[in-house]
Motif scaffolding. Structure first.
Motif, PDB file in Angstrom:
ATOM      1  N   VAL A 267       0.851  -1.040   0.027  1.00 44.67           N
ATOM      2  CA  VAL A 267      -0.052  -0.033  -0.041  1.00 44.67           C
ATOM      3  C   VAL A 267       0.860   0.949   0.379  1.00 44.67           C
ATOM      4  CG1 VAL A 267      -1.773   1.495   1.336  1.00 44.67           C
ATOM      5  CG2 VAL A 267      -2.116  -1.220   1.093  1.00 44.67           C
ATOM      6  N   ILE A 268       0.367   1.940  -0.727  1.00 46.30           N
ATOM      7  CA  ILE A 268       1.846   2.984  -1.495  1.00 46.30           C
ATOM      8  C   ILE A 268       0.802   4.580  -0.993  1.00 46.30           C
ATOM      9  CG2 ILE A 268       3.609   4.143  -2.796  1.00 46.30           C
ATOM     10  CD1 ILE A 268       3.891   1.643  -4.119  1.00 46.30           C
ATOM     11  N   VAL A 269       0.900   5.201  -0.108  1.00 48.42           N
ATOM     12  CA  VAL A 269       0.055   6.721   0.457  1.00 48.42           C
ATOM     13  C   VAL A 269       0.850   7.529   0.173  1.00 48.42           C
ATOM     14  CG1 VAL A 269      -1.274   8.004   2.235  1.00 48.42           C
ATOM     15  CG2 VAL A 269      -1.146   5.673   1.986  1.00 48.42           C
ATOM     16  N   PRO A 270       0.475   8.898  -0.686  1.00 47.96           N
ATOM     17  CA  PRO A 270       1.878   9.872  -0.845  1.00 47.96           C
ATOM     18  C   PRO A 270       1.339  10.794   0.801  1.00 47.96           C
ATOM     19  CG  PRO A 270      -0.807  10.090  -2.078  1.00 47.96           C
ATOM     20  CD  PRO A 270      -0.506   7.866  -1.602  1.00 47.96           C
ATOM     21  N   PRO A 271       2.094  11.136   0.954  1.00 48.61           N
ATOM     22  CA  PRO A 271       2.420  12.602   2.125  1.00 48.61           C
ATOM     23  C   PRO A 271       1.188  13.387   1.975  1.00 48.61           C
ATOM     24  CG  PRO A 271       4.219  12.656   1.342  1.00 48.61           C
ATOM     25  CD  PRO A 271       3.981  11.528   0.400  1.00 48.61           C
ATOM     26  N   GLY A 272       0.721  14.102   3.026  1.00 51.76           N
ATOM     27  CA  GLY A 272      -0.894  15.248   2.405  1.00 51.76           C
ATOM     28  C   GLY A 272      -1.302  15.093   4.136  1.00 51.76           C
ATOM     29  N   GLU A 273      -2.253  16.175   3.895  1.00 51.04           N
ATOM     30  CA  GLU A 273      -3.022  16.127   5.188  1.00 51.04           C
ATOM     31  C   GLU A 273      -5.331  15.943   4.364  1.00 51.04           C
ATOM     32  OE1 GLU A 273      -2.680  15.638   8.116  1.00 51.04           O
ATOM     33  OE2 GLU A 273       0.006  15.834   7.888  1.00 51.04           O
ATOM     34  N   ALA A 274      -4.542  15.900   3.272  1.00 48.36           N
ATOM     35  CA  ALA A 274      -5.922  16.239   3.262  1.00 48.36           C
ATOM     36  C   ALA A 274      -6.815  15.452   3.226  1.00 48.36           C
ATOM     37  CB  ALA A 274      -5.936  16.124   0.739  1.00 48.36           C
ATOM     38  N   ASN A 275      -8.053  15.428   2.662  1.00 49.82           N
ATOM     39  CA  ASN A 275      -9.440  14.005   2.814  1.00 49.82           C
ATOM     40  C   ASN A 275      -9.891  13.277   2.001  1.00 49.82           C
ATOM     41  OD1 ASN A 275      -9.475  14.715   6.038  1.00 49.82           O
ATOM     42  ND2 ASN A 275     -11.145  16.007   5.526  1.00 49.82           N
ATOM     43  N   SER A 276      -8.683  13.734   1.283  1.00 51.78           N
ATOM     44  CA  SER A 276      -9.051  12.739  -0.154  1.00 51.78           C
ATOM     45  C   SER A 276      -7.942  12.403  -0.517  1.00 51.78           C
ATOM     46  CB  SER A 276      -9.889  13.015  -1.809  1.00 51.78           C
ATOM     47  OG  SER A 276     -10.330  13.046  -2.420  1.00 51.78           O
ATOM     48  N   ARG A 277      -6.825  11.250  -0.966  1.00 54.62           N
ATOM     49  CA  ARG A 277      -6.216  10.185  -1.937  1.00 54.62           C
ATOM     50  C   ARG A 277      -6.568   9.904  -2.704  1.00 54.62           C
ATOM     51  NH1 ARG A 277      -1.657  10.631   3.738  1.00 54.62           N
ATOM     52  NH2 ARG A 277      -2.996  12.292   5.158  1.00 54.62           N
ATOM     53  N   ASP A 278      -5.245   9.736  -3.516  1.00 54.81           N
ATOM     54  CA  ASP A 278      -4.974   8.679  -4.686  1.00 54.81           C
ATOM     55  C   ASP A 278      -3.770   7.877  -4.321  1.00 54.81           C
ATOM     56  OD1 ASP A 278      -6.853   9.180  -5.810  1.00 54.81           O
ATOM     57  OD2 ASP A 278      -5.739  10.764  -7.334  1.00 54.81           O
ATOM     58  N   VAL A 279      -4.609   6.641  -3.748  1.00 53.38           N
ATOM     59  CA  VAL A 279      -3.403   5.696  -2.660  1.00 53.38           C
ATOM     60  C   VAL A 279      -3.118   4.856  -4.146  1.00 53.38           C
ATOM     61  CG1 VAL A 279      -3.028   4.198  -1.211  1.00 53.38           C
ATOM     62  CG2 VAL A 279      -4.865   6.405  -0.694  1.00 53.38           C
ATOM     63  N   THR A 280      -2.260   3.841  -3.740  1.00 57.11           N
ATOM     64  CA  THR A 280      -1.055   2.559  -4.846  1.00 57.11           C
ATOM     65  C   THR A 280      -1.603   1.166  -4.073  1.00 57.11           C
ATOM     66  OG1 THR A 280       0.057   4.224  -6.414  1.00 57.11           O
ATOM     67  CG2 THR A 280       0.226   1.551  -6.367  1.00 57.11           C
ATOM     68  N   ALA A 281      -2.297   0.048  -4.679  1.00 57.84           N
ATOM     69  CA  ALA A 281      -2.123  -0.655  -3.735  1.00 57.84           C
ATOM     70  C   ALA A 281      -2.193  -2.254  -4.510  1.00 57.84           C
ATOM     71  CB  ALA A 281      -3.408  -1.232  -3.076  1.00 57.84           C
ATOM     72  N   VAL A 282      -1.183  -2.611  -4.567  1.00 61.89           N
ATOM     73  CA  VAL A 282      -0.449  -3.958  -4.708  1.00 61.89           C
ATOM     74  C   VAL A 282      -1.167  -5.425  -4.136  1.00 61.89           C
ATOM     75  CG1 VAL A 282       1.070  -5.105  -5.794  1.00 61.89           C
ATOM     76  CG2 VAL A 282       1.424  -2.395  -5.610  1.00 61.89           C
ATOM     77  N   VAL A 283      -2.323  -5.773  -5.628  1.00 61.42           N
ATOM     78  CA  VAL A 283      -2.881  -7.196  -4.644  1.00 61.42           C
ATOM     79  C   VAL A 283      -2.167  -8.252  -5.419  1.00 61.42           C
ATOM     80  CG1 VAL A 283      -4.515  -6.090  -3.640  1.00 61.42           C
ATOM     81  CG2 VAL A 283      -4.569  -6.876  -6.273  1.00 61.42           C
ATOM     82  N   VAL A 284      -1.942 -10.039  -4.826  1.00 65.61           N
ATOM     83  CA  VAL A 284      -2.062 -10.768  -5.389  1.00 65.61           C
ATOM     84  C   VAL A 284      -3.701 -11.405  -6.148  1.00 65.61           C
ATOM     85  CG1 VAL A 284      -0.817 -13.149  -5.639  1.00 65.61           C
ATOM     86  CG2 VAL A 284       0.178 -11.009  -4.905  1.00 65.61           C
ATOM     87  N   TRP A 285      -3.485 -11.760  -6.948  1.00 65.72           N
ATOM     88  CA  TRP A 285      -4.898 -12.738  -6.943  1.00 65.72           C
ATOM     89  C   TRP A 285      -4.913 -14.111  -7.500  1.00 65.72           C
ATOM     90  CZ3 TRP A 285      -9.057  -9.989  -5.450  1.00 65.72           C
ATOM     91  CH2 TRP A 285      -9.321  -8.193  -5.962  1.00 65.72           C
ATOM     92  N   GLU A 286      -5.623 -14.680  -6.840  1.00 64.37           N
ATOM     93  CA  GLU A 286      -5.317 -16.352  -6.920  1.00 64.37           C
ATOM     94  C   GLU A 286      -6.431 -16.779  -7.975  1.00 64.37           C
ATOM     95  OE1 GLU A 286      -7.240 -20.155  -4.209  1.00 64.37           O
ATOM     96  OE2 GLU A 286      -5.919 -19.271  -3.834  1.00 64.37           O
ATOM     97  N   VAL A 287      -6.533 -17.591  -9.226  1.00 60.28           N
ATOM     98  CA  VAL A 287      -7.114 -17.204 -10.415  1.00 60.28           C
ATOM     99  C   VAL A 287      -7.230 -18.890  -9.949  1.00 60.28           C
ATOM    100  CG1 VAL A 287      -6.812 -17.354 -12.802  1.00 60.28           C
ATOM    101  CG2 VAL A 287      -5.712 -15.552 -11.116  1.00 60.28           C
ATOM    102  N   ALA A 288      -7.836 -19.711 -10.427  1.00 61.72           N
ATOM    103  CA  ALA A 288      -8.698 -20.873 -10.248  1.00 61.72           C
ATOM    104  C   ALA A 288      -8.366 -20.949 -11.918  1.00 61.72           C
ATOM    105  CB  ALA A 288      -9.945 -21.226 -10.713  1.00 61.72           C
ATOM    106  N   SER A 289      -7.526 -22.853 -11.935  1.00 63.66           N
ATOM    107  CA  SER A 289      -7.234 -23.285 -12.941  1.00 63.66           C
ATOM    108  C   SER A 289      -8.188 -24.180 -13.795  1.00 63.66           C
ATOM    109  CB  SER A 289      -5.883 -24.559 -12.852  1.00 63.66           C
ATOM    110  OG  SER A 289      -5.227 -23.791 -12.368  1.00 63.66           O
TER     111      SER A 289
END
Length: 338
Positions: A267-289
């Motif tokens: 989870v990457i959150v840029p610094p700031g005090e605003a009540n609205s932010r753009d956040v980057t999230a890196v996830v790993v999905w499990e994909v059924a074969s």
């Protein structure tokens, strides 16, 4: 004493140059002499006719200009409304769209061959080649095997109204390449007019390095449990669960169980005090074969039978409502500016 005759002379008597009708009384009161008027030339009805003729010509010109100005936009719209009736100057009247589809189909046949069944390729090539073409394999010697796919129109060089070279991109194994196809158009159909040519594809673009982004570690720690719950609900697609993590008034559709969250990797959150932010999230999905061919001796160690994993990056717009953060929007992540 002789009396003066009171009979007035008719001004229309022949030989009298005085214009008709006679001058008005203003000429008498102003004291202008008749001889002075006669010296200025004839100013009768003919002069007024010249004025009227000039006005008619002027109005005719105005009407022509107005009509042409109104008609021109409609003509342009009527011509531009049907793209099949016009062609750009660079096309020279050559049907680019149809030729590109023809070349794509040809490439899909030409770039796939198998020595175990050469006749199949020869039969498929017939509809692309001239009727008098003797080489039924069109350059292939009948040995080996090749498999290619992902055919896409890459460009065209129009030579004239009947000839063009169409470039098609393809992929064969790990190799990407281009196929240049010479095409002839006779007004009704297409034919490959000469042997095609394989060309190298351009190398991948060089991606410039960027520095690591500044991060708000405290906000990241605060958001991680909330975003982990969100992505689990996002994978399941349960709207009741999703509303616990989504901002008021917002509806976000999920995957309806197509994927399962294996890990919230970062989870990457840029610094700031605003009540609205753009956040980057890196996830790993499990994909059924799915669609994997069963082996004769299925084994738990068989990698084809295990679920796949895909690491994905998302950009989340989050906003604070009260003392909690909620998700307002989900998009694919973008690379930060260098």
């Amino acid at each position: 004493m002789a009396r003066r005759s009171n009979v007035q002379q008719d001004p229309r008597i022949a030989g009298d140059p005085e214009p008709y009708p006679p001058e008005g009384p203003d000429e008498v009161t102003t004291g202008r002499s008749v001889s002075a008027r006669r010296g200025g030339g004839w100013s009768g009805g003919g002069g007024r006719w010249l004025v009227w003729i000039g006005r008619v010509v002027l109005w005719a010109l105005i009407i022509v200009i107005v009509v042409n100005g109104v008609r021109a936009p409609f003509e342009r719209l009527s011509q531009g409304g049907d793209p099949t009736t016009t062609s750009s100057p660079s096309d020279l009247g050559f049907p680019v769209t149809e030729a590109s589809a023809f070349a794509n189909q040809f490439a899909a046949v030409y770039m796939n061959y198998d020595a175990a069944n050469p006749q199949q390729r020869a039969e498929r090539l017939k509809s692309f080649l001239p009727e008098d073409e003797d080489d039924k394999q069109f350059g292939w010697n009948g040995y080996g095997r090749m498999s290619a796919g992902a055919f896409q129109f890459a460009g065209i060089s129009v030579i004239d109204a009947h000839n063009a070279r169409v470039t098609v991109s393809y992929q064969s194994g790990s190799r990407r390449g281009l196929l240049s196809v010479p095409v002839y158009y006779d007004g009704t159909g297409f034919v490959v007019s000469e042997k095609p040519a394989l060309l190298p594809e351009a190398a991948p673009a060089g991606l410039p390095p960027i520095s690591d982004p500044d991060r708000d570690s405290a906000a990241e720690a605060e958001l991680r449990p909330q975003l982990e719950g969100f992505f689990k609900a996002y994978a399941a697609g349960n709207q009741v669960d999703l509303q616990r993590y989504v901002a008021n008034g917002v509806t976000i559709e999920g995957f309806d169980g197509e994927f399962t969250l294996t890990q919230l990797k970062d989870v990457i959150v840029p610094p700031g005090e605003a009540n609205s932010r753009d956040v980057t999230a890196v996830v790993v999905w499990e994909v059924a074969s799915g669609g994997a061919a069963p082996t004769q001796t299925p084994s738990i160690d068989d990698p084809t039978r295990q679920p796949g994993g895909l690491e994905q990056a998302y950009r989340l717009t989050i906003e604070k409502q009260g003392d909690k953060w909620f998700v307002r929007d989900v998009q694919g992540a973008k690379r930060p500016a260098g």
